[in-house]
Design an enzyme around this catalytic site. Structure first.
Site, PDB file in Angstrom:
ATOM      1  N   ASP A  54       0.832  -1.203   0.000  1.00 32.56           N
ATOM      2  CA  ASP A  54       0.000   0.000   0.000  1.00 32.56           C
ATOM      3  C   ASP A  54       0.867   1.252   0.000  1.00 32.56           C
ATOM      4  OD1 ASP A  54       0.807  -0.796   2.655  1.00 32.56           O
ATOM      5  OD2 ASP A  54      -0.474   0.798   3.439  1.00 32.56           O
ATOM      6  N   GLU A  55       0.272   2.339  -0.426  1.00 32.83           N
ATOM      7  CA  GLU A  55       0.843   3.686  -0.349  1.00 32.83           C
ATOM      8  C   GLU A  55       2.284   3.774  -0.853  1.00 32.83           C
ATOM      9  OE1 GLU A  55      -1.641   6.091   2.910  1.00 32.83           O
ATOM     10  OE2 GLU A  55      -0.113   4.811   3.799  1.00 32.83           O
TER      11      GLU A  55
END
Length: 575
Positions: A332-333
């Protein structure tokens, strides 16, 4: 209008009380799919020599542990309900002396999809629990324990239960990197999960802030990346948590987040981490040019071969420590600005490469390796759905990959399952337990206002606070076709720990997670298809009280006065 509102106000307490009497006369949480307590609602005493036995010998040590635990609980708990169930206690009935358990397949493993159904009957002469697996038997034992109360202990008789979960994945995600949680607190959380029939502890072990896990083949990661020598999880600690979970029917799913959220790795291996120890949002730069989404920078460098030498050692050891069939690889991210600080990646981009290709390089070098270790890989949805850095679905084989959604509520769940992927739902709009506590940065000028303009979002990006009603009423398969809904494995509430540690663990998680537990176990609607949150309120207050007596510091949801005055704490009309 006023007379009508007054009429509704006077009517509602009566109708709600009547509904509570007719729908449930004994409190079990989560509510079973089918429970009947035949009139005249009798109870009998529990025999001082009460035993729980199995009909045939077995070699399942986890079932043996559960039987010992529940035998002791039922005999010693002496729970005092806030409002005792209306019952007819008969001194003429013999004390209940035993519960016999019949398990068809006691050796079935605890994996996703394992049968957790059970049937429980308590008559005036005996109690019987039947289940296909030991894990279903554990769920039935928990239900049986909630049919007993008082001192001396009395048990409801002429009770019949058929029960099974609607969703196979019912989890709690806890972040132990941003703040450390002692093992004893993790065990207490798992204990409470089992009470609520929640079956997955998603352990987000590492992040940019600290690396608390002792990895045998890469010991320097914890030696240098943990906050303190006493803030680590040893091999023995992991074994303790895993075994404790199995004794309670809870799987422990490890997450080693990568390639983002890896700043803590740089303390041991600075050469494989980009933008480590840089200020997360450079002055006078726009949000898209940040280096991280919050303080704590660092991404693994997918173009450095040493990255995979270290990471594969970590993955191999983690899959050895955790028997769980799912491995969460994060993803993620991924923030473009962080990768762009690295000269190797800069040259790659100057020569026509893209950040999507950098991420694809990472996935292609790690996903096949994890699969070779006989693991199904879970990624956060970003790996496929992020607008800036993502890979094509061809890189993520659907038979080996599950996507966990956290953004955009129902919309992203729909995008995932309509693409043919299995989904775990953790929508930040409904299931993030840390929301509403403000932002943790130290000089946020948004708080320097005299208008109270921040009152609706709690000062955090995912505010406001997610109440138990918000969680209870969330329908994780809303808007999906029947075929799409089959791809939703279940859901997880998430406690990110920027502003949480063991001092607030119980109250942040409970009883809000109890709300998720019931909605994913037996649903949030009654037999007529109406949301049952009004009826659930008193039951949850009772259940919260019982959890507290069992040592779980669950926060209250109402004044005690409300359950002592049925219907008086309802709203006049929907608002």
């Amino acid at each position: 209008m006023l007379p009508l509102l007054l009429f509704l106000f006077l009517l509602r307490p009566y109708s709600t009380t009547l509904n509570a009497e007719t729908i449930t006369t004994i409190n079990v949480w989560p509510k079973p799919r089918n429970l009947t307590w035949t009139s005249p609602h009798q109870t009998t005493l529990l025999s001082p020599t009460f035993t729980i036995t199995t009909t045939t010998p077995h070699n399942n040590n986890h079932l043996t542990a559960a039987i010992t635990r529940y035998t002791n609980l039922v005999k010693t708990e002496h729970h005092r309900p806030l409002i005792p169930p209306t019952s007819n206690h008969s001194n003429n009935l013999p004390p209940l002396s035993s519960l016999t358990i019949s398990v068809t397949d006691p050796n079935a493993e605890l994996i996703h999809g394992t049968d957790e159904s059970y049937t429980l009957t308590v008559t005036t002469s005996n109690a019987k629990l039947t289940a296909l697996t030991a894990w279903g038997a554990m769920r039935g034992l928990e239900t049986f324990s909630q049919l007993a109360w008082g001192y001396p202990t009395r048990v409801a008789v002429d009770v019949r239960v058929w029960d099974a979960p609607l969703y196979g994945h019912r989890g709690v995600m806890l972040d132990t990197s941003r703040n450390y949680y002692p093992v004893k607190d993790l065990l207490r959380m798992v204990e409470a999960m089992s009470m609520n029939k929640v079956n997955v502890f998603h352990w987000h072990i590492t992040d940019s802030h600290s690396f608390p896990l002792v990895v045998p083949s890469e010991p320097s990661l914890a030696e240098k990346g943990a906050y303190d020598v006493n803030m680590v999880y040893t091999i023995e600690d992991v074994k303790k948590v895993v075994e404790f979970g199995l004794d309670r029917g809870v799987r422990v799913l490890p997450e080693i987040d990568s390639p983002g959220h890896t700043g803590s790795w740089a303390l041991a291996y600075p050469e494989i981490v980009t933008c480590a120890n840089m200020f997360w949002w450079p002055a006078e730069s726009d949000w898209p040019n940040r280096l991280a989404s919050e303080p704590g920078t660092g991404h693994l460098n997918p173009l450095n071969p040493k990255t995979y030498k270290v990471l594969k050692n970590v993955i191999r050891d983690v899959t050895t420590l955790f028997p769980e069939n799912f491995y969460h690889s994060g993803a993620d991210e991924v923030i473009p600005g962080c990768w762009k600080t690295d000269p190797t990646i800069q040259n790659f981009l100057l020569n026509g490469g893209t950040l999507n290709q950098v991420l694809e390089t990472f996935i292609n070098n790690t996903l096949p390796f994890i699969i070779s270790l006989n693991r199904t890989v879970v990624y956060w949805e970003d790996v496929l759905l992020d607008e800036t850095v993502h890979v094509q679905s061809a890189v993520l084989p659907k038979e080996h990959v599950i996507l966990q959604t956290w953004k955009n509520g129902h919309n992203n769940t729909k995008r995932i399952v309509s693409s043919g992927y299995r989904a775990i739902v953790s929508s930040s709009d409904f299931y993030y337990l840390d929301c509403g506590h403000g932002d943790f940065t130290g000089n946020n000028s948004a708080y320097d206002n005299q208008t109270g303009s921040d009152k609706n979002n709690g000062g955090s990006w995912c505010g406001p606070f997610k109440t138990w009603q918000t969680i209870y009423n969330y329908d994780i398969a809303d808007g999906l076709t029947e075929e799409e809904a089959k791809l939703v494995l279940g859901g997880e509430v998430s406690l990110w720990s920027e502003q949480a540690d063991e001092t607030v663990l119980d109250s942040r998680i409970w009883p809000r997670t109890s709300a998720m537990a019931e909605s994913l176990w037996s649903g949030n609607m009654d037999e007529k298809g109406m949301k049952r949150y009004a009826e659930a309120t008193d039951r949850l207050t009772e259940w919260r009280s019982r959890m507290v007596r069992r040592g779980i510091g669950a926060e209250p949801i109402q004044p005690l006065w409300c359950i002592r005055n049925p219907g008086m704490c309802n709203t006049v009309y929907p608002i």
